[in-house]
Design a protein around this motif. Structure first.
Motif, short mmCIF file in Angstrom:
data_model
loop_
_atom_site.label_atom_id
_atom_site.label_comp_id
_atom_site.label_asym_id
_atom_site.label_seq_id
_atom_site.Cartn_x
_atom_site.Cartn_y
_atom_site.Cartn_z
N LEU A 151 -2.62 -80.40 25.03
CA LEU A 151 -3.29 -79.17 24.62
C LEU A 151 -3.22 -78.12 25.73
N ALA A 152 -3.42 -78.54 26.97
CA ALA A 152 -3.38 -77.58 28.08
C ALA A 152 -1.97 -77.02 28.27
N ARG A 153 -0.97 -77.84 28.06
CA ARG A 153 0.41 -77.41 28.29
C ARG A 153 0.99 -76.58 27.15
N LEU A 154 0.73 -76.98 25.91
CA LEU A 154 1.39 -76.36 24.76
C LEU A 154 0.51 -75.38 23.99
N HIS A 155 -0.79 -75.57 24.01
CA HIS A 155 -1.66 -74.76 23.16
C HIS A 155 -2.46 -73.71 23.92
N LEU A 156 -2.82 -73.99 25.17
CA LEU A 156 -3.66 -73.08 25.94
C LEU A 156 -2.80 -71.98 26.58
N ARG A 157 -3.21 -70.74 26.37
CA ARG A 157 -2.49 -69.61 26.96
C ARG A 157 -3.27 -69.05 28.15
N ASP A 158 -2.61 -68.21 28.93
CA ASP A 158 -3.19 -67.75 30.19
C ASP A 158 -4.50 -67.01 30.01
N ASP A 159 -4.69 -66.36 28.86
CA ASP A 159 -5.91 -65.58 28.65
C ASP A 159 -7.05 -66.40 28.06
N GLY A 160 -6.85 -67.73 27.93
CA GLY A 160 -7.87 -68.58 27.36
C GLY A 160 -7.79 -68.75 25.86
N SER A 161 -6.89 -68.03 25.21
CA SER A 161 -6.69 -68.20 23.77
C SER A 161 -5.87 -69.46 23.51
N LEU A 162 -5.87 -69.88 22.27
CA LEU A 162 -5.19 -71.12 21.90
C LEU A 162 -4.22 -70.87 20.76
N LEU A 163 -3.18 -71.67 20.72
CA LEU A 163 -2.29 -71.73 19.57
C LEU A 163 -2.74 -72.87 18.67
N ARG A 164 -2.63 -72.68 17.38
CA ARG A 164 -3.18 -73.62 16.41
C ARG A 164 -2.44 -74.94 16.40
N VAL A 165 -1.11 -74.92 16.36
CA VAL A 165 -0.35 -76.15 16.18
C VAL A 165 0.82 -76.23 17.15
N SER A 166 1.29 -77.45 17.35
CA SER A 166 2.57 -77.71 18.00
C SER A 166 3.22 -78.87 17.26
N ARG A 167 4.50 -79.06 17.50
CA ARG A 167 5.20 -80.17 16.86
C ARG A 167 6.41 -80.54 17.71
#
Length: 660
Positions: A430-446
């Motif tokens: 989650l920290a590597r793929l979903h968390l962005r620098d501004d603290g926002s998140l991406l919903r999914v990865s695959r």
């Protein structure tokens, strides 16, 4: 032949990539195409493990005649509800308003501005059971669009105004009176014969159970404890639970927990894992251990996170992978053990499911556990040779957050550090793929690749909660810093003027309305997930702004909590934690059996924030100035960072927690 969905990342959308329907993904391009052609948009929403989504796909979307009609008269848009919960929420609200019920597959027809004017769920290929054929529905919609445009416009405007009509919530505290009232109202909905709440279909009430568990611990309520015990026992011993492989199916189609809808969802199993571990009975700990094993074994991804779901179907039939006949048991086990297993697991000649097969139910633990473990192992080996249900292997941020939090609690309560390690691996994903620098998140990865869809409120709440759980388990400041980043972003971008939260960010894609729903559904609402994380952050840092935000947000859910507690269980559980203090336990000292026992005692108190470390200088505020006592691990029970004297034994710690 492939359509536009061939380039999608969602496994659900890819299931439709070879349909003759000329599908589009959700986006402005589809609406521009519809406007240019002068046709409406047909929106179809579902998810990969949805049985009736598969049925409608086979009956209609794979039919060339139906597809030709759709391609000529509509721009067809396919949405994975798990990737775009914001789109799903808005149009599910419209569907419910128009039809009185909702569900998936969801079928909605929109004008060029995204306003719905027709909605439904599953439509069969031929008229039956009081439902019109899908082709009839399409023809009627086209007729209305072409011949009665004023009527269509009026319906769309009225429904748009209805969807935008949500006003600011009335705020009130969720105090002891509200919490006790919720337990009383739940008692009136409780099924005294079969446990759980309401009738068929019956869903696992995981979030309600968490509130009842916390209420029973905090107040000593026997009524709350009895509902937890009866429901946990009934679900674990019924067909809802996989007696061979562990893990829970989505829901029971009957009142008595006999026959499930066989899909297995990550969010259900993540939530129930935590409930059973904290319930803490012998049955609860066994089920927690088996369910954790199921999560890691069958939902674990190569990158270290957890897949979204297992399908209900295999070989074209729902449940085929899981059910048994007496003859099949005898074939695998021999006649003697087969008869013994059939009696133990309620497998009969008449069957409880289709074609004379039965779900497996374990009404009581066998006297001969050695024999049962051998039988279970052999049946699992035989079942593993069957065609397995498909797996939706996308990683959903919110659901992984729930899994991480429960794995931490279960791992430490069970003394299984492998589960905590699994939680840490998922947290790193989650920290590597979903968390962005501004603290926002991406919903999914695959497959280790981040998706393009932005996270919604539930993602931020559940992931922040997971990062805080990892900070508590490891004492590492990095996890707390990540949680703060996510929470601060959510407070800036999702918060409403009345202290509640919208489900989408202020700078997210503009839809016909900005969704905002405090009610729990299959998983916690975004609001309730945020409140849990805010309470934990306040407990760990002592920052009053987090506690104030939690209390204000909870206040906007008070009306729901009073009127419909079954849909506010997660908010009520957070309110129980606040009513108890919230309590904080800092445990410091060298790793080993003594510290482990202190931590287990602390985690048996549901809703308490626990932080464990070698020493108190890690940078986490709750740990500062906390020292071992005479070289022995010590526990500090605190409230708002004000702590009782340190104790060094589980008995003393248990007494302090009970007294507080």
């Amino acid at each position: 032949m492939f359509n536009r969905l061939a380039s999608a990342t969602s496994p659900y959308l890819l299931q439709h990539a070879d349909n003759p329907v000329d599908w589009w993904e959700w986006g402005s391009e589809a609406f521009e195409e519809a406007r240019g052609r002068g046709v409406p948009v047909l929106l179809s929403v579902g998810y990969s493990a949805c049985h009736w989504c598969h049925v409608m796909a086979h009956e209609s979307f794979e039919d060339y005649q139906t597809a030709a009609y759709l391609n000529e008269h509509f721009v067809s848009v396919k949405v994975d509800r798990e990737e775009r919960p914001d789109v799903d929420a808005i149009y599910m609200q419209a569907t419910t308003a128009m039809t009185g019920h909702g569900g998936w597959p969801m079928t909605v027809v929109l004008d060029h501005d995204g306003n719905p004017f027709f909605a439904g769920t599953y439509f069969p290929d031929r008229a039956r059971g009081g439902m019109p054929a899908f082709a009839q529905v399409l023809e009627a919609v086209v007729t209305a669009w072409e011949q009665r445009p004023d009527d269509v416009r009026q319906v769309a405007e009225d429904l748009r105004d209805h969807l935008r009509g949500t006003v600011a919530a009335t705020s009130a505290p969720i105090d002891d009176g509200v919490l006790a009232g919720a337990v009383s109202r739940l008692g009136s909905d409780f099924d005294a014969s079969y446990a759980g709440f309401g009738g068929a279909p019956k869903f696992p009430p995981s979030m309600v159970l968490e509130q009842l568990l916390r209420h029973a611990w905090r107040t000593g309520s026997q009524a709350a404890a009895a509902m937890v015990e009866a429901t946990c026992e009934a679900m674990a011993r019924g067909g809802l639970y996989d007696q061979l492989g562990g893990g829970f199916a989505r829901y029971s189609v009957d009142r008595g927990w006999v026959v499930p809808h066989f899909e297995k969802m990550l969010y259900d199993n993540a939530l129930l894992l935590g409930v059973y571990a904290r319930w803490g009975t012998a049955l609860g700990l066994r089920v927690a251990s088996e369910t954790a094993d199921f999560l890691v074994r069958e939902l674990g991804t190569a990158q270290g996170a957890f897949a979204a779901a297992l399908d209900a179907d295999s070989e074209g039939e729902e449940g085929r992978f899981y059910v048994w006949t007496p003859a099949q048991l005898a074939e695998v086990l021999g006649q003697e053990d087969g008869d013994w297993a059939a009696a133990l697991l309620s497998v009969t000649a008449a069957g409880t499911f289709e074609h004379g097969s039965s779900t497996l139910r374990l009404h009581h633990d066998p006297d001969d556990l050695t024999r049962w473990n051998d039988v279970r192992r052999r049946l699992m080996a035989a079942r593993d040779l069957r065609v397995r249900p498909a797996r939706d292997d996308k990683v959903v941020a919110a659901w992984n957050g729930l899994a991480i939090s429960s794995l931490v609690d279960a791992g430490r309560l069970l003394g299984r550090e492998d589960l905590v390690s699994a939680a840490l691996r998922a947290g790193e994903v989650l920290a590597r793929l979903h968390l962005r620098d501004d603290g926002s998140l991406l919903r999914v990865s695959r497959d280790g690749v981040a998706g393009r869809h932005r996270g919604v409120l539930e993602d931020h709440g559940c992931v922040a909660g997971a990062f805080l759980a990892l900070a508590g388990a490891t004492g590492e400041l990095t996890w707390l810093d990540r949680a703060r980043s996510v929470l601060d972003h959510a407070l800036e971008r999702f918060r409403a003027d009345d202290g509640g939260f919208f489900d989408t960010a202020s700078d997210a894609e503009v839809l016909i309305t900005r969704p905002r729903d405090p009610s729990d559904n299959a998983s916690p609402s975004g609001l309730s997930a945020m409140v849990h994380a805010l309470v934990a952050a306040a407990s760990m840092t002592g920052e009053g702004r987090y506690l104030q935000a939690a209390e204000e947000a909870l206040g906007t859910a008070a009306s729901l909590a009073m009127q419909a507690p079954r849909f506010a269980g997660w908010s009520l559980a957070a309110a129980e934690a606040l009513a108890a203090g919230p309590l904080e336990v800092a445990i410091v000292g060298a790793a080993g059996a003594a510290r482990d026992e202190l931590e287990r005692t602390a985690r048996r108190a549901p809703g308490v924030t626990v932080v464990v470390a070698e020493a108190g200088d890690t940078g986490i505020p709750l740990l500062q100035a906390r020292l071992p006592v005479d070289g022995a691990p010590a526990a500090y029970v605190c409230r708002h960072m004000v702590c009782d004297r340190p104790v060094t034994t589980p008995v003393e710690l248990g007494a302090l927690l009970a007294a507080r």
